[in-house]
Enzyme design. Structure first.
Site, PDB file in Angstrom:
ATOM      1  N   HIS A 125       0.817  -1.225   0.000  1.00  0.00           N
ATOM      2  CA  HIS A 125       0.000   0.000   0.000  1.00  0.00           C
ATOM      3  C   HIS A 125       0.851   1.276   0.000  1.00  0.00           C
ATOM      4  O   HIS A 125       0.309   2.371  -0.169  1.00  0.00           O
ATOM      5  CB  HIS A 125      -0.928   0.041   1.221  1.00  0.00           C
ATOM      6  CG  HIS A 125      -2.012  -0.995   1.195  1.00  0.00           C
ATOM      7  ND1 HIS A 125      -2.896  -1.106   0.146  1.00  0.00           N
ATOM      8  CD2 HIS A 125      -2.345  -1.984   2.067  1.00  0.00           C
ATOM      9  CE1 HIS A 125      -3.735  -2.115   0.387  1.00  0.00           C
ATOM     10  NE2 HIS A 125      -3.416  -2.669   1.544  1.00  0.00           N
ATOM     11  N   ASP A 162      -2.785 -10.552  -2.509  1.00  0.00           N
ATOM     12  CA  ASP A 162      -3.371 -10.026  -1.270  1.00  0.00           C
ATOM     13  C   ASP A 162      -4.804  -9.589  -1.585  1.00  0.00           C
ATOM     14  O   ASP A 162      -5.100  -9.139  -2.689  1.00  0.00           O
ATOM     15  CB  ASP A 162      -2.538  -8.825  -0.798  1.00  0.00           C
ATOM     16  CG  ASP A 162      -2.956  -8.308   0.578  1.00  0.00           C
ATOM     17  OD1 ASP A 162      -2.251  -8.600   1.549  1.00  0.00           O
ATOM     18  OD2 ASP A 162      -3.994  -7.616   0.661  1.00  0.00           O
ATOM     19  N   HIS A 164      -6.401  -7.094  -0.684  1.00  0.00           N
ATOM     20  CA  HIS A 164      -6.515  -5.652  -0.929  1.00  0.00           C
ATOM     21  C   HIS A 164      -5.707  -5.287  -2.171  1.00  0.00           C
ATOM     22  O   HIS A 164      -4.658  -5.875  -2.418  1.00  0.00           O
ATOM     23  CB  HIS A 164      -5.993  -4.864   0.275  1.00  0.00           C
ATOM     24  CG  HIS A 164      -6.694  -5.191   1.562  1.00  0.00           C
ATOM     25  ND1 HIS A 164      -6.210  -6.131   2.447  1.00  0.00           N
ATOM     26  CD2 HIS A 164      -7.856  -4.734   2.079  1.00  0.00           C
ATOM     27  CE1 HIS A 164      -7.049  -6.229   3.475  1.00  0.00           C
ATOM     28  NE2 HIS A 164      -8.064  -5.396   3.274  1.00  0.00           N
ATOM     29  N   ASP A 245      -4.822 -12.748   3.078  1.00  0.00           N
ATOM     30  CA  ASP A 245      -6.087 -12.292   3.652  1.00  0.00           C
ATOM     31  C   ASP A 245      -7.296 -12.553   2.746  1.00  0.00           C
ATOM     32  O   ASP A 245      -8.411 -12.161   3.082  1.00  0.00           O
ATOM     33  CB  ASP A 245      -6.007 -10.813   4.063  1.00  0.00           C
ATOM     34  CG  ASP A 245      -5.245  -9.955   3.074  1.00  0.00           C
ATOM     35  OD1 ASP A 245      -4.940 -10.445   1.972  1.00  0.00           O
ATOM     36  OD2 ASP A 245      -4.958  -8.786   3.403  1.00  0.00           O
TER      37      ASP A 245
HETATM   38 ZN   LIG Z   1      -4.353  -7.139   2.543  1.00  0.00          ZN
END
Ligand SMILES: [Zn+2]
Length: 308
Positions: A125, A162, A164, A245
């Site tokens: 991120h 991931d 996200h 995740d």
């Molecule tokens: Zn994540």
């Protein structure tokens, strides 16, 4: 296959407040499952501290100064609503970068066929100029550029499974066609980026997944969008932004993958690494917040890396 594992006790000293999902226990859970004798052949190496200058491969000096200034003398300081720093966070972050770069060295020198880095803080991120989403510096992006500068890699593929979207990695390589960035992620979900229409210089491939997506649709998205893009791109190195995740147990998202899906995806990417990249594959831990889902998924991932 020779599979190397990097970790370091300093990663446990990047502290987050009570109740924060990105916590030192994540690495303790991973260390516990990797103690099993099935992993006896792992080449375990203590992660080296990274060269600060390599941060500049992905971030401007101003960002380095901003993160340094955010490190507190004591306690835990918030950088944003969910990203924090503690006194040892600087050394932990630098050691996460050090392990990622060392892993690149290992696969180019032939010391290892593939490498898994169990580090924190995670990185995907972190944008060029913004620490966010538990991430201070973008480990995968720095490692990709390190492979290009240090080992002459022309094309590097980063595959980010991931749950996200890796907005930071997309931001850093937005106009850089020498790096292919492919991501599967839940949408809508934090951080909000990752639509199919976001294609950068033709080097960004987003495969958003609706909440409640399970194994079949995930695998179809990997086949039709990610693997085909890798085959067209023919990278000299594959880096996995390995967050776990998207596991069905994870509390931060609603995708329903199992350990078998991570085993499968790992095997498919290893096939591509064999075909295009001289086996060179580096996997960097990103998210994964249910300790059982995380540790069982890492076990399946690393077992596949070792087996070929
Ligand atoms: Zn994540």
């Amino acid at each position: 296959m020779t599979t190397r594992l990097y970790s370091h006790p300093i990663y446990l000293e990047h502290l987050t407040p009570p109740g924060h999902p990105e916590r030192p226990d994540r690495l303790r859970a991973i260390a516990r499952v990797l103690e099993d004798e099935a992993f006896a052949a792992l080449d375990r190496v203590e992660a080296p501290k990274g060269d600060e200058a390599t941060i500049l491969y992905a971030h401007p000096e101003s960002h380095v100064q901003k993160v340094r200034a955010a490190i507190p003398q004591e306690g835990i300081r918030a950088i944003d609503a969910d990203t924090v720093a503690s006194p040892k966070s600087w050394v932990a972050a630098l050691t996460a970068i050090g392990a990622a770069n060392a892993a690149v060295d290992d696969v180019f020198s032939g010391k290892a066929d593939n490498v898994f880095v169990a580090s924190r803080p995670p990185g995907h991120h972190a944008e060029k100029t913004t620490a966010m989403g538990f991430c201070l510096f973008n480990n995968a992006a720095i490692a990709a550029r390190y492979a290009q500068k240090k080992h002459g890699a022309e094309r590097v593929a980063i595959v980010d499974w991931d749950v996200h979207h890796g907005n930071g990695t997309q931001d850093i390589f937005w106009d850089d066609p020498s790096v292919l960035y492919c991501s599967t992620h839940q949408m809508p979900l934090y951080p909000g980026t990752g639509a199919k229409s976001e294609t950068g210089a033709g080097n960004i491939v987003n495969a958003p997944l609706a909440p409640q997506t399970g194994s079949d649709i995930f695998r179809e998205a990997m086949r039709s969008r990610v693997f085909s893009a890798i085959d067209d791109f023919a990278p000299d190195l594959i880096i996995i932004s390995a967050g776990f995740d998207a596991h069905h147990r994870d509390p931060l998202a609603e995708i329903n993958l199992t350990e078998d899906d991570f085993d499968w995806a790992t095997g498919e990417l290893m096939d591509r690494a064999t075909r295009h990249s001289g086996n060179r594959l580096v996997s960097l831990l990103e998210g994964g917040y249910d300790l059982e889902g995380l540790s069982f998924s890492v076990a399946a991932h690393v077992k596949r890396l070792m087996k070929g």
